[in-house]
Design a protein around this motif. Sequence first.
Motif, PDB file in Angstrom:
ATOM      1  N   GLY A  91       0.780  -1.229   0.000  1.00 12.37           N
ATOM      2  CA  GLY A  91       0.000   0.000   0.000  1.00 12.37           C
ATOM      3  C   GLY A  91       0.817   1.287   0.000  1.00 12.37           C
ATOM      4  N   VAL A  92       2.144   1.168  -0.104  1.00 13.66           N
ATOM      5  CA  VAL A  92       3.007   2.353  -0.141  1.00 13.66           C
ATOM      6  C   VAL A  92       3.577   2.469  -1.559  1.00 13.66           C
ATOM      7  CG1 VAL A  92       5.046   3.479   0.827  1.00 13.66           C
ATOM      8  CG2 VAL A  92       3.609   2.044   2.294  1.00 13.66           C
ATOM      9  N   LYS A  93       3.442   3.646  -2.141  1.00 12.16           N
ATOM     10  CA  LYS A  93       3.941   3.868  -3.502  1.00 12.16           C
ATOM     11  C   LYS A  93       5.421   4.242  -3.477  1.00 12.16           C
ATOM     12  CE  LYS A  93       0.061   6.373  -4.254  1.00 12.16           C
ATOM     13  NZ  LYS A  93      -0.451   7.645  -4.598  1.00 12.16           N
ATOM     14  N   GLU A  94       6.111   3.886  -4.541  1.00 12.71           N
ATOM     15  CA  GLU A  94       7.499   4.313  -4.695  1.00 12.71           C
ATOM     16  C   GLU A  94       7.547   5.831  -4.660  1.00 12.71           C
ATOM     17  OE1 GLU A  94       9.343   2.546  -8.133  1.00 12.71           O
ATOM     18  OE2 GLU A  94       8.882   0.517  -7.444  1.00 12.71           O
ATOM     19  N   GLY A  95       8.497   6.373  -3.912  1.00 19.97           N
ATOM     20  CA  GLY A  95       8.646   7.816  -3.777  1.00 19.97           C
ATOM     21  C   GLY A  95       7.962   8.378  -2.543  1.00 19.97           C
ATOM     22  N   ASP A  96       7.086   7.573  -1.903  1.00 14.19           N
ATOM     23  CA  ASP A  96       6.425   8.036  -0.676  1.00 14.19           C
ATOM     24  C   ASP A  96       7.423   8.119   0.469  1.00 14.19           C
ATOM     25  OD1 ASP A  96       3.994   8.141  -1.964  1.00 14.19           O
ATOM     26  OD2 ASP A  96       3.076   6.478  -0.854  1.00 14.19           O
ATOM     27  N   GLN A  97       7.297   9.178   1.269  1.00 11.78           N
ATOM     28  CA  GLN A  97       8.125   9.313   2.473  1.00 11.78           C
ATOM     29  C   GLN A  97       7.261   8.917   3.665  1.00 11.78           C
ATOM     30  OE1 GLN A  97       9.995  13.110   3.048  1.00 11.78           O
ATOM     31  NE2 GLN A  97      10.942  12.491   4.964  1.00 11.78           N
ATOM     32  N   LEU A  98       7.815   8.083   4.530  1.00 12.04           N
ATOM     33  CA  LEU A  98       7.083   7.593   5.688  1.00 12.04           C
ATOM     34  C   LEU A  98       8.041   6.993   6.702  1.00 12.04           C
ATOM     35  CD1 LEU A  98       5.589   4.095   5.106  1.00 12.04           C
ATOM     36  CD2 LEU A  98       7.032   5.162   3.384  1.00 12.04           C
ATOM     37  N   CYS A  99       7.480   6.538   7.789  1.00 11.79           N
ATOM     38  CA  CYS A  99       8.231   5.778   8.785  1.00 11.79           C
ATOM     39  C   CYS A  99       7.794   4.324   8.653  1.00 11.79           C
ATOM     40  CB  CYS A  99       7.932   6.315  10.193  1.00 11.79           C
ATOM     41  SG  CYS A  99       8.590   5.264  11.515  1.00 11.79           S
ATOM     42  N   TYR A 100       8.630   3.478   8.036  1.00 17.64           N
ATOM     43  CA  TYR A 100       8.288   2.059   7.897  1.00 17.64           C
ATOM     44  C   TYR A 100       8.239   1.379   9.258  1.00 17.64           C
ATOM     45  CZ  TYR A 100       7.484   0.327   3.211  1.00 17.64           C
ATOM     46  OH  TYR A 100       6.903   0.026   2.003  1.00 17.64           O
ATOM     47  N   ARG A 101       9.113   1.786  10.142  1.00 15.68           N
ATOM     48  CA  ARG A 101       9.087   1.228  11.504  1.00 15.68           C
ATOM     49  C   ARG A 101       7.699   1.452  12.104  1.00 15.68           C
ATOM     50  NH1 ARG A 101       7.655  -0.371  15.507  1.00 15.68           N
ATOM     51  NH2 ARG A 101       8.469  -0.028  17.568  1.00 15.68           N
ATOM     52  N   CYS A 102       7.137   2.650  11.906  1.00 17.39           N
ATOM     53  CA  CYS A 102       5.801   2.979  12.424  1.00 17.39           C
ATOM     54  C   CYS A 102       4.726   2.201  11.672  1.00 17.39           C
ATOM     55  CB  CYS A 102       5.531   4.479  12.281  1.00 17.39           C
ATOM     56  SG  CYS A 102       6.776   5.508  13.071  1.00 17.39           S
ATOM     57  N   LYS A 103       4.843   2.127  10.355  1.00 16.03           N
ATOM     58  CA  LYS A 103       3.848   1.438   9.531  1.00 16.03           C
ATOM     59  C   LYS A 103       3.718  -0.019   9.948  1.00 16.03           C
ATOM     60  CE  LYS A 103       2.759   0.015   4.798  1.00 16.03           C
ATOM     61  NZ  LYS A 103       1.408  -0.253   5.167  1.00 16.03           N
ATOM     62  N   LEU A 104       4.831  -0.656  10.229  1.00 22.01           N
ATOM     63  CA  LEU A 104       4.810  -2.076  10.580  1.00 22.01           C
ATOM     64  C   LEU A 104       4.496  -2.304  12.059  1.00 22.01           C
ATOM     65  CD1 LEU A 104       7.772  -3.255   8.341  1.00 22.01           C
ATOM     66  CD2 LEU A 104       5.313  -3.474   7.903  1.00 22.01           C
ATOM     67  N   GLY A 105       4.542  -1.252  12.851  1.00 23.27           N
ATOM     68  CA  GLY A 105       4.105  -1.297  14.247  1.00 23.27           C
ATOM     69  C   GLY A 105       4.692  -2.443  15.053  1.00 23.27           C
ATOM     70  N   ASN A 106       3.805  -3.237  15.667  1.00 23.57           N
ATOM     71  CA  ASN A 106       4.225  -4.320  16.565  1.00 23.57           C
ATOM     72  C   ASN A 106       4.362  -5.657  15.857  1.00 23.57           C
ATOM     73  OD1 ASN A 106       4.458  -2.730  18.859  1.00 23.57           O
ATOM     74  ND2 ASN A 106       2.278  -2.902  19.314  1.00 23.57           N
ATOM     75  N   ARG A 107       4.257  -5.663  14.542  1.00 23.65           N
ATOM     76  CA  ARG A 107       4.345  -6.904  13.779  1.00 23.65           C
ATOM     77  C   ARG A 107       5.762  -7.491  13.848  1.00 23.65           C
ATOM     78  NH1 ARG A 107       1.606  -4.653   8.313  1.00 23.65           N
ATOM     79  NH2 ARG A 107       3.054  -6.142   7.446  1.00 23.65           N
ATOM     80  N   PRO A 108       5.909  -8.775  13.495  1.00 24.40           N
ATOM     81  CA  PRO A 108       7.259  -9.356  13.380  1.00 24.40           C
ATOM     82  C   PRO A 108       7.936  -8.806  12.121  1.00 24.40           C
ATOM     83  CG  PRO A 108       5.578 -11.001  12.844  1.00 24.40           C
ATOM     84  CD  PRO A 108       4.856  -9.767  13.273  1.00 24.40           C
ATOM     85  N   VAL A 109       9.161  -8.302  12.286  1.00 25.30           N
ATOM     86  CA  VAL A 109       9.845  -7.612  11.185  1.00 25.30           C
ATOM     87  C   VAL A 109      11.334  -7.966  11.165  1.00 25.30           C
ATOM     88  CG1 VAL A 109      10.458  -5.337  10.229  1.00 25.30           C
ATOM     89  CG2 VAL A 109       8.241  -5.644  11.356  1.00 25.30           C
TER      90      VAL A 109
END
Length: 191
Positions: free
Chosen positions: A51-69
Amino acid sequence: MRFVLSASIGLTMLLGCFSLARGAQVKSGPQIGDELGAFQVVKAAGATDDGVKEGDQLCYRCKLGNRPVVMVFARKADSHLGALVKQLDEIVAKNQDKKMGSFVNLLGDKPDDLRADAKKFAADNKVEHVALVVPEDSKNGPGEYNIDPKAEFTVLIYRQGKIAANHALAAGELTSGEIEKIVADTSKILE
């Protein structure tokens, strides 16, 4: 007798130097039990279904939250990283029911070149489930993460924002044996 004694001392010194060299492992990134903070990245490629497009700026750590990563910091987008990412891509695909995620942070001095490298790497390695990103602090990653400049690859395996395993590897250390250890450590976050 003198020759035997000299040879024995020489061998002891050589073994001592070898032990010191092997003991000087790279320590990079947050350690087991540490909590991970947020940081900004730009998505460059991969993870086509997140759901994240190339070029989008974000916090992936935040997006993935408490999931296993599995989060990787890499200074090279080479065949060794390709072998690791292919394994991670398979693990993430097999563990979609557990909402597992993974992303690779490419590090270096030139963010535009890193984004181009990420796109080529994703295409060459057919990356589907692992996001390739460039952190805002692209030279060494976020400051509070303390990524060692001598670490060619730093692999952080975490769940609920806490580190379960850390693999810090200097140049030439990301071997098939190390990849097996990293893959085995994913069980710590999937239980």
